[in-house]
Design an enzyme around this catalytic site. Sequence first.
Site, PDB file in Angstrom:
ATOM      1  N   ARG A   1      50.876  49.515  42.274  1.00 63.32           N
ATOM      2  CA  ARG A   1      50.151  48.827  41.362  1.00 63.32           C
ATOM      3  C   ARG A   1      48.673  49.581  41.156  1.00 63.32           C
ATOM      4  O   ARG A   1      48.189  49.537  40.259  1.00 63.32           O
ATOM      5  CB  ARG A   1      49.804  47.521  42.103  1.00 63.32           C
ATOM      6  CG  ARG A   1      48.730  46.418  41.387  1.00 63.32           C
ATOM      7  CD  ARG A   1      49.107  44.998  41.715  1.00 63.32           C
ATOM      8  NE  ARG A   1      48.752  44.508  43.004  1.00 63.32           N
ATOM      9  CZ  ARG A   1      47.541  44.216  43.507  1.00 63.32           C
ATOM     10  NH1 ARG A   1      46.675  43.854  42.619  1.00 63.32           N
ATOM     11  NH2 ARG A   1      47.363  43.861  44.629  1.00 63.32           N
TER      12      ARG A   1
ATOM     13  N   MET B   1      49.034  38.306  33.084  1.00 58.96           N
ATOM     14  CA  MET B   1      49.603  37.660  34.239  1.00 58.96           C
ATOM     15  C   MET B   1      49.697  38.477  35.650  1.00 58.96           C
ATOM     16  O   MET B   1      50.417  38.441  36.510  1.00 58.96           O
ATOM     17  CB  MET B   1      50.974  37.219  34.053  1.00 58.96           C
ATOM     18  CG  MET B   1      50.854  36.027  32.665  1.00 58.96           C
ATOM     19  SD  MET B   1      49.550  34.904  33.135  1.00 58.96           S
ATOM     20  CE  MET B   1      50.778  33.956  34.396  1.00 58.96           C
TER      21      MET B   1
ATOM     22  N   ASN C   1      37.965  36.305  32.711  1.00 55.12           N
ATOM     23  CA  ASN C   1      39.269  35.774  32.908  1.00 55.12           C
ATOM     24  C   ASN C   1      39.415  34.421  32.498  1.00 55.12           C
ATOM     25  O   ASN C   1      38.151  33.645  33.033  1.00 55.12           O
ATOM     26  CB  ASN C   1      40.099  35.937  34.116  1.00 55.12           C
ATOM     27  CG  ASN C   1      41.434  35.400  34.164  1.00 55.12           C
ATOM     28  OD1 ASN C   1      42.298  35.735  33.257  1.00 55.12           O
ATOM     29  ND2 ASN C   1      41.993  34.678  35.153  1.00 55.12           N
TER      30      ASN C   1
ATOM     31  N   HIS D   1      41.408  30.676  33.117  1.00 54.36           N
ATOM     32  CA  HIS D   1      42.394  30.260  34.015  1.00 54.36           C
ATOM     33  C   HIS D   1      42.414  28.817  33.703  1.00 54.36           C
ATOM     34  O   HIS D   1      41.186  28.117  33.565  1.00 54.36           O
ATOM     35  CB  HIS D   1      41.825  30.393  35.432  1.00 54.36           C
ATOM     36  CG  HIS D   1      42.991  29.959  36.426  1.00 54.36           C
ATOM     37  ND1 HIS D   1      44.359  30.609  36.614  1.00 54.36           N
ATOM     38  CD2 HIS D   1      42.893  29.125  37.203  1.00 54.36           C
ATOM     39  CE1 HIS D   1      44.766  30.097  37.424  1.00 54.36           C
ATOM     40  NE2 HIS D   1      44.047  28.939  37.909  1.00 54.36           N
TER      41      HIS D   1
ATOM     42  N   SER E   1      38.576  27.218  33.286  1.00 56.54           N
ATOM     43  CA  SER E   1      37.569  27.902  33.780  1.00 56.54           C
ATOM     44  C   SER E   1      37.509  29.344  33.192  1.00 56.54           C
ATOM     45  O   SER E   1      38.649  29.956  32.949  1.00 56.54           O
ATOM     46  CB  SER E   1      37.465  28.306  35.431  1.00 56.54           C
ATOM     47  OG  SER E   1      37.698  26.865  35.998  1.00 56.54           O
TER      48      SER E   1
ATOM     49  N   LEU F   1      42.323  37.021  43.522  1.00 56.13           N
ATOM     50  CA  LEU F   1      42.992  36.334  42.419  1.00 56.13           C
ATOM     51  C   LEU F   1      42.434  35.091  41.927  1.00 56.13           C
ATOM     52  O   LEU F   1      41.961  34.312  42.879  1.00 56.13           O
ATOM     53  CB  LEU F   1      44.552  35.906  42.885  1.00 56.13           C
ATOM     54  CG  LEU F   1      45.317  35.101  41.889  1.00 56.13           C
ATOM     55  CD1 LEU F   1      45.561  35.716  40.582  1.00 56.13           C
ATOM     56  CD2 LEU F   1      46.540  34.566  42.807  1.00 56.13           C
ATOM     57  N   ASP F   2      42.011  34.946  40.892  1.00 55.67           N
ATOM     58  CA  ASP F   2      41.190  33.580  40.169  1.00 55.67           C
ATOM     59  C   ASP F   2      40.069  33.444  41.106  1.00 55.67           C
ATOM     60  O   ASP F   2      39.628  32.270  41.135  1.00 55.67           O
ATOM     61  CB  ASP F   2      42.085  32.767  39.986  1.00 55.67           C
ATOM     62  CG  ASP F   2      43.246  32.948  39.145  1.00 55.67           C
ATOM     63  OD1 ASP F   2      43.252  33.664  38.142  1.00 55.67           O
ATOM     64  OD2 ASP F   2      44.510  32.672  39.158  1.00 55.67           O
TER      65      ASP F   2
HETATM   66  C1  GRF Z   1      46.449  30.227  29.159  1.00 52.94           C
HETATM   67  O1  GRF Z   1      46.680  28.990  29.555  1.00 52.94           O
HETATM   68  C2  GRF Z   1      45.544  30.913  30.035  1.00 52.94           C
HETATM   69  O2  GRF Z   1      44.405  30.182  30.517  1.00 52.94           O
HETATM   70  C3  GRF Z   1      46.229  31.517  31.314  1.00 52.94           C
HETATM   71  O3  GRF Z   1      47.462  32.259  30.575  1.00 52.94           O
HETATM   72  C4  GRF Z   1      47.678  31.122  29.236  1.00 52.94           C
HETATM   73  C5  GRF Z   1      47.541  32.121  28.343  1.00 52.94           C
HETATM   74  O4  GRF Z   1      47.963  31.665  26.886  1.00 52.94           O
HETATM   75  N1  GRF Z   1      45.425  32.548  32.018  1.00 52.94           N
HETATM   76  P1  GRF Z   1      48.026  32.703  25.697  1.00 52.94           P
HETATM   77  O5  GRF Z   1      48.851  33.809  26.000  1.00 52.94           O
HETATM   78  O6  GRF Z   1      46.409  32.900  25.447  1.00 52.94           O
HETATM   79  O7  GRF Z   1      48.369  31.609  24.462  1.00 52.94           O
END
Ligand code: GRF
Length: 216
Positions: free
Chosen positions: A62, A87, A104, A106, A133, A141-142
């Site tokens: 990583r 992701m 980010n 979330h 958020s 993470l988050d």
């Molecule tokens: C969204 O729900 C975001 O909050 C999360 O992943 C999803 C991404 O959706 N982190 P997109 O690819 O922007 O349509």
Amino acid sequence: MAVLASGRGSNLAALLAARDRGELAADFVLVGSDKVGAPALRLAEAAGVPTVALSPAGYADRHSYDNALLQRVADSGAQWLVLAGYMRVLDGEALLPWVGRTINIHPSLLPKYRGLHTHRRVLEAGDLEHGASVHFVTAELDGGPVIARALLRVEPGDDEDALAARLLPLEHRLLPAVVALLLSGRLQYLDGQVCLDGRAVPTPLLLGADGLHAAG
Ligand code: GRF
């Protein structure tokens, strides 16, 4: 500004649309992905934004992958980095030069429900309130300090799909609003805290009908 996205890219599309409406003075210098086939990359190409797709498979670990990807981001000239549906967790050391310059989005009211399946977990817990958020990214993470939230009421009969469908349009307003604030220079990450106009923001900002405002 650079954007990293792994999937469909609707939040990226919302950022580009906000720029096109003149609501976001952002220069998109790169969209990067860990997925060669990510629809977000096609969206970026269609908008004339340079793209990079790096598959983690070609890297030993990583740390080396994240270093390579973030080097590409740095080489693009980006000053800011937005994770919009990216992701993967970023390696702490590789991220260091970007802490305070990376945000980010979330789909939960952080610090609740870090990680995956947030809609399901909200329903399982019987929560009456859900949301999204935007936070500064740290190695956890988050887990970085939350800048702003959008609230969504959970209605009787909601399932995961219904929650996701109602939350997404809020995400599409929340993220550009936070990015605009960030690029304005008013928002800063100082000593692990969110600061607005030089003052610590004790509670995340809230998305209202007319944009972001102080909570409470
Ligand atoms: C969204 O729900 C975001 O909050 C999360 O992943 C999803 C991404 O959706 N982190 P997109 O690819 O922007 O349509």
